[in-house]
Design a protein around this motif. Structure first.
Motif, PDB file in Angstrom:
ATOM      1  N   GLU A 159       0.888  -1.400  -0.038  1.00  0.00           N
ATOM      2  CA  GLU A 159      -0.516   0.269  -0.373  1.00  0.00           C
ATOM      3  C   GLU A 159       0.946   1.215   0.462  1.00  0.00           C
ATOM      4  O   GLU A 159       0.526   2.432  -0.875  1.00  0.00           O
ATOM      5  CB  GLU A 159      -0.851  -0.596   1.278  1.00  0.00           C
ATOM      6  CG  GLU A 159      -1.983  -0.673   1.448  1.00  0.00           C
ATOM      7  CD  GLU A 159      -2.775  -1.290   2.466  1.00  0.00           C
ATOM      8  OE1 GLU A 159      -3.726  -1.427   2.605  1.00  0.00           O
ATOM      9  OE2 GLU A 159      -2.066  -0.385   3.782  1.00  0.00           O
ATOM     10  N   ILE A 160       1.988   1.186   1.129  1.00  0.00           N
ATOM     11  CA  ILE A 160       2.683   2.549   1.133  1.00  0.00           C
ATOM     12  C   ILE A 160       3.333   2.736  -0.476  1.00  0.00           C
ATOM     13  O   ILE A 160       3.765   3.696  -1.268  1.00  0.00           O
ATOM     14  CB  ILE A 160       3.844   2.342   1.844  1.00  0.00           C
ATOM     15  CG1 ILE A 160       2.503   2.164   3.689  1.00  0.00           C
ATOM     16  CG2 ILE A 160       4.687   3.489   1.850  1.00  0.00           C
ATOM     17  CD1 ILE A 160       4.210   1.749   4.486  1.00  0.00           C
ATOM     18  N   LYS A 161       3.851   1.732  -1.221  1.00  0.00           N
ATOM     19  CA  LYS A 161       4.381   2.030  -2.074  1.00  0.00           C
ATOM     20  C   LYS A 161       3.475   2.059  -3.368  1.00  0.00           C
ATOM     21  O   LYS A 161       4.368   2.924  -4.233  1.00  0.00           O
ATOM     22  CB  LYS A 161       5.262   0.404  -2.717  1.00  0.00           C
ATOM     23  CG  LYS A 161       6.034   0.379  -3.640  1.00  0.00           C
ATOM     24  CD  LYS A 161       6.794  -1.514  -4.625  1.00  0.00           C
ATOM     25  CE  LYS A 161       7.625  -1.433  -5.269  1.00  0.00           C
ATOM     26  NZ  LYS A 161       8.117  -2.613  -5.961  1.00  0.00           N
ATOM     27  N   GLU A 162       2.144   1.724  -3.577  1.00  0.00           N
ATOM     28  CA  GLU A 162       1.659   1.991  -4.309  1.00  0.00           C
ATOM     29  C   GLU A 162       1.392   3.908  -4.363  1.00  0.00           C
ATOM     30  O   GLU A 162       1.180   4.233  -5.647  1.00  0.00           O
ATOM     31  CB  GLU A 162       0.742   1.384  -4.492  1.00  0.00           C
ATOM     32  CG  GLU A 162      -0.361   1.706  -5.471  1.00  0.00           C
ATOM     33  CD  GLU A 162      -2.217   0.725  -5.534  1.00  0.00           C
ATOM     34  OE1 GLU A 162      -2.790   1.196  -6.127  1.00  0.00           O
ATOM     35  OE2 GLU A 162      -2.331   0.277  -4.980  1.00  0.00           O
ATOM     36  N   ALA A 163       1.248   4.219  -2.951  1.00  0.00           N
ATOM     37  CA  ALA A 163       1.229   5.683  -2.855  1.00  0.00           C
ATOM     38  C   ALA A 163       2.041   6.620  -2.971  1.00  0.00           C
ATOM     39  O   ALA A 163       2.482   6.982  -3.585  1.00  0.00           O
ATOM     40  CB  ALA A 163       0.019   5.557  -2.130  1.00  0.00           C
ATOM     41  N   LEU A 164       3.238   6.128  -2.531  1.00  0.00           N
ATOM     42  CA  LEU A 164       4.685   7.004  -2.245  1.00  0.00           C
ATOM     43  C   LEU A 164       5.508   5.999  -3.014  1.00  0.00           C
ATOM     44  O   LEU A 164       6.761   7.458  -3.325  1.00  0.00           O
ATOM     45  CB  LEU A 164       5.061   7.294  -0.801  1.00  0.00           C
ATOM     46  CG  LEU A 164       3.433   8.009  -0.149  1.00  0.00           C
ATOM     47  CD1 LEU A 164       3.894   7.431   1.260  1.00  0.00           C
ATOM     48  CD2 LEU A 164       3.134   8.971  -0.885  1.00  0.00           C
TER      49      LEU A 164
END
Length: 276
Positions: free
Chosen positions: A241-246
């Motif tokens: 989730e973090i990789k996809e967003a940021l």
């Protein structure tokens, strides 16, 4: 001396019905055809032009900006495959020839390849090659860890992405260090992560240590501003989730929000992080 395959600052000698004749300090002349002549030229003034051989193997000048120049690397598309090799679009009227002997894999029309442009000493023609390993050496590698460098991605491997560093050296971005979309031919900034005793170089796409924390914190802060002061991310968010967003790792994200929290820039809630 007029250098083929590169930009030259040449003096405007005379104007003729077919174009301008330009010259260097050694008395060598080259034609700049009418279609490339700028409106504001002046006799005895200087023009920056790119010089190469035309379809008749004669030196010619152009004000067009090719995608690649002599000694450089670029990601070029094959426009045609002929009897002697593949012809690639490098932004000029005459395509760049990559002879069959210079092809790492047999090139196909419509596909793109990372190639190097050089002056063939036998034919005195500018040609390309996709046999890149012999051109890249890390002997005397000059960059220290965390130095920012320019990269060109040229190959995918099981370990990650092989990159050309500063048009000369070879490095590897491990898959575990990739937090943004990558592909062959992409140009981007990177940072030296490690120089191994065997001269292999590891590269990361984010600065290391404090610099990384600062840049990631800035990224998170800017994303919060773009999203009305809220991001639905927190300690329990998955790395995916973090990789996809940021496009950063969870470890870098946690350090960033820790710094922002200490600086009283954000507050952390169950639903995510908020700007204060």
């Amino acid at each position: 001396m007029i250098e083929l395959g590169n930009y030259n600052n040449l003096k405007v000698l005379r104007s003729t019905r077919i174009g301008l004749f330009l010259g260097d300090s050694e008395g060598t002349e080259v034609l700049l055809p009418n279609k490339y002549v700028p409106e504001d030229f002046e006799i005895d003034g200087e023009l920056e032009v790119f010089c190469y051989l035309d379809n008749n193997e004669r030196p010619i000048a152009t004000t067009l900006k090719p995608i690649i120049k002599r000694g450089g690397f670029a990601y070029l598309e094959v426009k045609e495959v002929g009897a002697y090799g593949a012809f690639l679009d490098w932004g000029l009227e005459k395509h760049l020839l990559v002879p069959f002997r210079e092809q790492q894999v047999r090139m196909e029309e419509g596909k793109k390849y990372v190639v190097h442009c050089f002056l063939d000493q036998e034919s005195f023609r500018l040609v390309g090659t996709s046999r890149l390993n012999r051109l890249l050496s890390n002997t005397g590698f000059p960059f220290e860890v965390n130095t920012e460098v320019n990269l060109l991605v040229y190959r995918k491997t099981p370990l990650g992405w092989e990159v050309i560093i500063e048009n000369q050296y070879k490095g590897l971005v491990f898959e575990s260090d990739v937090f943004q979309p990558l592909g062959v031919g992409k140009r981007l900034k990177g940072y030296i992560k490690n120089v191994r005793p065997d001269n292999k170089v590891d590269v990361t796409l984010q600065p290391i240590g404090v610099s990384m924390m600062e840049s990631t914190a800035t990224l998170v802060y800017e994303k919060l501003e773009e999203n009305n002061g809220f991001l639905p991310l927190h300690d329990k968010s998955t790395p995916e989730e973090i990789k996809e967003a940021l496009q950063v790792s969870k470890k870098a994200f946690k350090k960033a929000i820790g710094n922002l929290y200490k600086a009283k820039k954000i507050r952390i809630a169950d639903d995510g992080i908020h700007l204060t």
